[in-house]
Design a protein around this motif. Structure first.
Motif, PDB file in Angstrom:
ATOM      1  N   GLU A 107      61.757  23.660  25.783  1.00  0.00           N
ATOM      2  CA  GLU A 107      61.052  23.639  27.336  1.00  0.00           C
ATOM      3  C   GLU A 107      59.677  23.548  27.047  1.00  0.00           C
ATOM      4  O   GLU A 107      58.754  22.723  27.405  1.00  0.00           O
ATOM      5  CB  GLU A 107      61.351  25.236  27.529  1.00  0.00           C
ATOM      6  CG  GLU A 107      62.579  25.990  27.817  1.00  0.00           C
ATOM      7  CD  GLU A 107      62.408  27.639  28.321  1.00  0.00           C
ATOM      8  OE1 GLU A 107      61.873  27.916  27.840  1.00  0.00           O
ATOM      9  OE2 GLU A 107      63.619  27.821  29.198  1.00  0.00           O
ATOM     10  N   ARG A 108      59.307  23.671  25.436  1.00  0.00           N
ATOM     11  CA  ARG A 108      57.895  22.951  25.172  1.00  0.00           C
ATOM     12  C   ARG A 108      57.723  22.031  24.834  1.00  0.00           C
ATOM     13  O   ARG A 108      56.340  21.666  24.884  1.00  0.00           O
ATOM     14  CB  ARG A 108      57.663  24.472  23.908  1.00  0.00           C
ATOM     15  CG  ARG A 108      57.373  25.826  24.369  1.00  0.00           C
ATOM     16  CD  ARG A 108      57.000  26.601  23.016  1.00  0.00           C
ATOM     17  NE  ARG A 108      56.761  27.998  23.356  1.00  0.00           N
ATOM     18  CZ  ARG A 108      55.406  28.902  23.868  1.00  0.00           C
ATOM     19  NH1 ARG A 108      54.093  27.606  24.280  1.00  0.00           N
ATOM     20  NH2 ARG A 108      55.475  30.265  24.358  1.00  0.00           N
ATOM     21  N   LEU A 109      58.859  21.287  24.543  1.00  0.00           N
ATOM     22  CA  LEU A 109      58.464  20.379  24.306  1.00  0.00           C
ATOM     23  C   LEU A 109      58.707  18.536  23.877  1.00  0.00           C
ATOM     24  O   LEU A 109      59.038  17.620  24.679  1.00  0.00           O
ATOM     25  CB  LEU A 109      58.388  19.875  22.281  1.00  0.00           C
ATOM     26  CG  LEU A 109      58.142  20.829  20.812  1.00  0.00           C
ATOM     27  CD1 LEU A 109      58.143  20.793  19.294  1.00  0.00           C
ATOM     28  CD2 LEU A 109      56.598  20.774  21.568  1.00  0.00           C
ATOM     29  N   GLY A 110      60.458  19.548  25.572  1.00  0.00           N
ATOM     30  CA  GLY A 110      60.134  18.702  26.258  1.00  0.00           C
ATOM     31  C   GLY A 110      62.285  17.995  25.810  1.00  0.00           C
ATOM     32  O   GLY A 110      63.022  17.937  26.548  1.00  0.00           O
ATOM     33  N   CYS A 111      62.155  18.789  24.765  1.00  0.00           N
ATOM     34  CA  CYS A 111      63.613  17.619  23.822  1.00  0.00           C
ATOM     35  C   CYS A 111      63.959  18.715  22.736  1.00  0.00           C
ATOM     36  O   CYS A 111      62.559  18.764  22.061  1.00  0.00           O
ATOM     37  CB  CYS A 111      64.172  16.536  23.942  1.00  0.00           C
ATOM     38  SG  CYS A 111      63.357  15.857  23.300  1.00  0.00           S
ATOM     39  N   ALA A 112      64.929  18.630  21.975  1.00  0.00           N
ATOM     40  CA  ALA A 112      65.054  19.443  20.566  1.00  0.00           C
ATOM     41  C   ALA A 112      64.903  18.248  19.465  1.00  0.00           C
ATOM     42  O   ALA A 112      65.301  17.016  19.950  1.00  0.00           O
ATOM     43  CB  ALA A 112      66.353  20.246  20.631  1.00  0.00           C
ATOM     44  N   THR A 113      65.077  18.222  18.788  1.00  0.00           N
ATOM     45  CA  THR A 113      64.999  16.642  17.692  1.00  0.00           C
ATOM     46  C   THR A 113      66.567  17.294  17.130  1.00  0.00           C
ATOM     47  O   THR A 113      67.467  18.384  17.233  1.00  0.00           O
ATOM     48  CB  THR A 113      64.433  17.619  16.193  1.00  0.00           C
ATOM     49  OG1 THR A 113      64.173  18.500  15.294  1.00  0.00           O
ATOM     50  CG2 THR A 113      62.725  17.709  16.483  1.00  0.00           C
ATOM     51  N   VAL A 114      67.023  15.807  15.860  1.00  0.00           N
ATOM     52  CA  VAL A 114      67.861  16.437  15.656  1.00  0.00           C
ATOM     53  C   VAL A 114      68.425  17.632  14.662  1.00  0.00           C
ATOM     54  O   VAL A 114      68.937  18.160  14.153  1.00  0.00           O
ATOM     55  CB  VAL A 114      68.536  14.575  14.499  1.00  0.00           C
ATOM     56  CG1 VAL A 114      70.071  14.593  13.971  1.00  0.00           C
ATOM     57  CG2 VAL A 114      68.103  13.904  16.015  1.00  0.00           C
ATOM     58  N   ALA A 115      67.009  17.579  13.899  1.00  0.00           N
ATOM     59  CA  ALA A 115      67.432  19.237  12.663  1.00  0.00           C
ATOM     60  C   ALA A 115      67.313  20.251  13.623  1.00  0.00           C
ATOM     61  O   ALA A 115      68.109  20.778  12.790  1.00  0.00           O
ATOM     62  CB  ALA A 115      65.546  18.381  11.716  1.00  0.00           C
ATOM     63  N   ALA A 116      67.198  20.491  15.410  1.00  0.00           N
ATOM     64  CA  ALA A 116      67.487  21.500  15.067  1.00  0.00           C
ATOM     65  C   ALA A 116      68.307  21.471  15.857  1.00  0.00           C
ATOM     66  O   ALA A 116      69.452  22.819  15.543  1.00  0.00           O
ATOM     67  CB  ALA A 116      67.054  21.871  16.930  1.00  0.00           C
TER      68      ALA A 116
END
Length: 358
Positions: free
Chosen positions: A73-82
């Motif tokens: 929600e905050r960044l627009g997408c999650a990272t691969v690490a997440a």
């Protein structure tokens, strides 16, 4: 830090979260997180991952998912690490429904690499003995990733545990021939366990030779069975070995004959028979495919019992002494085995294996 005059800026706060992730210090992690929120600028992506690790340490996998969704929600997408971290957390918690949902979301995101997510998912399936699901996940992995040794070992382990030894052997051989994937200590122990459990001692011996050549350690739980294998194929057969074989791979018929089950090649079985005859143990053999039954008939069964009785476990002596007794499915398997046709009674050891092709 304040007493030392160190400003708690973004980098310092992320370092605090990293330290909290190792200790599971929720209170200090949340203090650092709130401080991060008060600083202008984008939130570091690694801060979300560290925060998930903090709550994973204390067993709160749903809180980890909440943090993952907050990141999106905050960044627009999650990272691969997440994605990797949330898959690890959900699979360790054995929340299969959520793990499968997040893995599908990960695949559809188009992000790479996906391999670590598949590893977490397949390890969960392996632990839960969900071998069909594991097979499907492995197939999906092959469609999107270059297979590595870790993922192949999980699949190999599943094949052995589910009893699909033919496919396990095919997979192991493919890994062995593939210079990129290859095999390691775990691969060899997995297939060795499969061969030993199925009674295919000849193939187990070949894996043992490979492990010796590669200087791989053999799991301690396999050593007892392996010593039995080597005793059968490499040295004079000892009485305790015969007793072990009878207890765990034998059958006594209603006519008091004793049958011992052995899996392997015709040549390997002939080698065992010659070793038995060298100990004055006359026997005959019937086989179908790679499964053979070595029969001690009439007076030969009496002689065999006298040799092994002192080494039979006390709790099993009466059971094994009685007629038509055996472990597991051996009684069913031997229903159609007959040594009464006399077709192989006078043949030398290298020729008297009677193969049933029906």
């Amino acid at each position: 830090m304040k007493q030392a005059g160190i400003e708690e800026g973004r980098e310092v706060l992320v370092s605090i979260l990293r330290a909290c992730s190792r200790e599971g210090d929720v209170e200090e992690a949340e203090r650092a997180w709130l401080k991060l929120l008060s600083i202008d600028g984008n939130l570091p992506t690694q801060a979300f991952v560290y925060r998930m690790e903090v709550f994973a340490k204390v067993g709160e996998h749903m809180k980890c998912l909440e943090i993952f969704r907050e990141m999106q929600e905050r960044l627009g997408c999650a990272t691969v690490a997440a994605y990797h971290k949330i898959m690890e957390v959900l699979c360790q918690a054995q929340d299969m429904e959520l793990a499968e949902l997040l893995m599908q979301e990960f695949i559809e995101s188009g992000m790479k690499p996906l391999m670590q997510g598949f590893i977490y998912l397949m390890n969960m399936y392996l632990y839960l003995n969900l071998h069909d699901k594991l097979k499907s996940a492995f197939s999906a992995c092959l469609e999107t990733c270059q297979p590595n040794r870790t993922i192949c070992n999980i699949y190999l382990d599943s094949l052995v545990k589910s009893g699909d030894l033919d496919k396990a052997e095919e997979t192991f051989n493919h890994m062995y021939r593939d210079k990129v994937v290859g095999v390691n200590t775990r691969s060899c122990n997995i297939i060795l366990k499969g061969y030993l459990s199925s009674g295919d001692y000849m193939k187990a011996e070949k894996i043992y030779d490979l492990m010796c050549q590669k200087k791989y350690d053999i799991e301690s739980s396999l050593m007892g069975k392996l010593e039995y294998v080597l005793s059968l194929t490499r040295k004079e057969v000892k009485k305790p070995v015969l007793a072990y074989w009878y207890m765990y791979g034998g059958h006594r018929t209603s006519s008091k004959d004793i049958l011992l089950k052995l899996k392997g090649s015709r040549e390997g079985v002939e080698k065992v028979v010659k070793t038995l005859k060298a100990k004055s143990l006359n026997c005959r053999v019937k086989g179908k495919g790679n499964v053979f039954w070595i029969g001690f008939l009439g007076s030969d069964s009496t002689w065999f019992w006298k040799l092994v009785e002192p080494y039979i476990l006390d709790d099993l002596k009466d059971f094994l002494r009685a007629g038509d007794q055996s472990w597991g499915n051996n009684a069913v398997e031997t229903q159609n085995i007959s040594f009464d046709d006399g077709s192989d009674s006078d043949e030398p050891a290298s020729e008297y294996i009677d193969i049933d092709n029906s």
